[in-house]
Design a protein around this motif. Sequence first.
Motif: not given
Length: 731
Positions: A365-372, A412-418, A424-428, A461-464
Amino acid sequence: MGQTTQPRTLTEHDLALLHEGRHDRPFDVLGPHKQGRRIVVTAFQPDLASLSALTAKGEVPLERIAGDVFAGPVGAGPYRLKAVSGGGVAWEFDDPYRFGPVLGDVDLYLMGEGTHRRLWDALGAHVTTHEKTAGTHFAVWAPNARRVSVIGQFNQWDGRRHPMRRVGASGVWEIFLPGVADGALYKYEILGADGGLMLKADPVGFGSQHPPEKASVVRDISGYGWKDAGWMERRAAAHDRTAPISIYEVHLGSWRRKWDDRGRPLSYKELAADLVNYARDMGFTHLELLPVSEFPFDGSWGYQPVGMFAPTIRFGPPHEFRDLVEAAHAAGLGVLLDWVPGHFPTDAHGLARFDGTALYEHADPREGFHQDWNTLIYNYGRTEVQNYLIANALYWLKEYHIDGLRVDAVASMLYRDYSRSEGQWVPNKDGGRENYEAIAFMQNMNIATYGEVPGIMTVAEESTSFPKVSAPVDAGGLGFGYKWNMGWMNDTLRYVQQDPVHRKYHHDQMTFGLMYAFSENFILPISHDEVVHGKGSMLRKMPGDEWQQFANLRAYYGFMWGHPGKKLLFMGCEFGQPEEWNHNGELNWHAADQPLHKGLQSLVRDLNHLYRATPALHVLDCDGAGFQWIATDPAQSTFSWIRRGHEGDPPAVVVCNFTPVPRENFRLGVPRAGRWREAINTDAAIYGGSGMGNLGGVEADGPAQDGQPASMAVTLPPLSVVIFVAGEQIS
């Protein structure tokens, strides 16, 4: 006959598995098989009094072996089955288990390699003629399933009746069902790797039932007679960085409704007339549709799709969605789709744990679940999943002639810590936060779409500040054609919501965007996200009384259309809808008939037409050579700049006054002497303004100023933007 291999002996275990719906190799024991010199047909048909085979030599009774399993010898050649119910009702049908595979080695190879760019031709439900028999071919990827069946009204939704064949080691299951035609409801009943029994919609289904019903629908999407060749040939020019691009963003379900039957949304065919004509009249170049891929929950606005290959049935069947696209093309409008590869919902009938395992999503879930969003994230590093998504992008572009894709939630796709906290996230693999697999997916998607479908555009749609979002992949970029300028939108909206007396303290919010305006190919977006979730409408964001609110909004739109960058405006914002957008209703068209609203609408129409007709306002939207500041004055909250096109194009000058104080004889430098036409004045009486301005134009006959060779004195109305276009040059 497609299936005549020597079977292994039908055992008690086989019989038990067939009756329990757990047999994973039904074609090994069902259908016709050689036994010595004979061909024996075996069939599993529940709830019958008798079953026989109809052959060229006549009717051959089949013996009941055990329970609902029948068998008997038949001669060579095709046969049909004849069933008789306990009540004596008889009917005939073709045995699905006498047909050979439909999928070929090339399909299987490309799917295994992850390069099947027309995946929808292999998977899904296809109305076809196979071995001279009409029916539907079903194929689905579920590599870890123990058994997969097609169920529908055609087999009483009984998963024991039509278990599918495994196709080698591909993970694909397939079956051809004779007699199943366009419009049939179906689901996949999957005995998962975990032993659970699941009912799933088709991941590559072309149609769906109307939510909240969950079945897929067999849809024959072949044979549409497109008549938009002219548009398709010229759309590349319409998407070029030098082209005027002004996008009308639309939620189809709430743009307008028919109130003769309790407020139903317009159908695709009605939208093909009403929406297309309106957008064309308003001068927009493109429609951008919030997601139309089938989705179960209205409140998600389509951003939680389940049927990625199915246009939502809410507004009509697939061919009528094509009618909408074709009508837009006939009117000279491009059609962009909001595309959602960033996440998918947890609905039980969707992709979640599709075969009893984390197949499309990450298991962790740290990679496969969107908390937002309480949704699941695709496993972009899995070959088959990336192929699925890229093929889906190509599907909309090829099968529906969509002109471009706006890709949702790229950050949200670009960053693993989004949107994740520490731990709560897995580094590359290098210990960083960038999602290498998602980056590769987006690059590959853009390579495929631009490479295979001439003239399209993709938008992020990229906000960073991720670099090179709209740079080519071979230059180290993500490969998108354009990027939404979220920074510009946030800064300028914060500024314009200030009371004019305080704006001088926030002057840089209007100028800062020019520091990076040409680092990407930008679109300036005023989207649906700015008028929901308590943010209020665009009109009600503005300070002051009613007149001032309209004046401020007119000035803001003038600033936006005069600013470098392509344009996007959400429906209702063009006439200043007073209320926040409500997806369950329709736009407030009654307000649009009121004078101030109608004036704002007229301004947006005229801004679009001016933008399209004036090269200086669009040709160098994405090039710093097309912009030059004249002057900005924080104390007066004024801004002025030059817009340029190609050499020889008359320049334009944009002058802004974001205070309610009119400024007469406001002198500014301009790039050439001579007559300057007042092309737009947001304070004109026809737009609901005070009517101050520069009718008849202005003569630039003054001395050099602001680093420019000439100057002119203009009238700046209160809360206004005035755009001047140069006329004949004085030698």
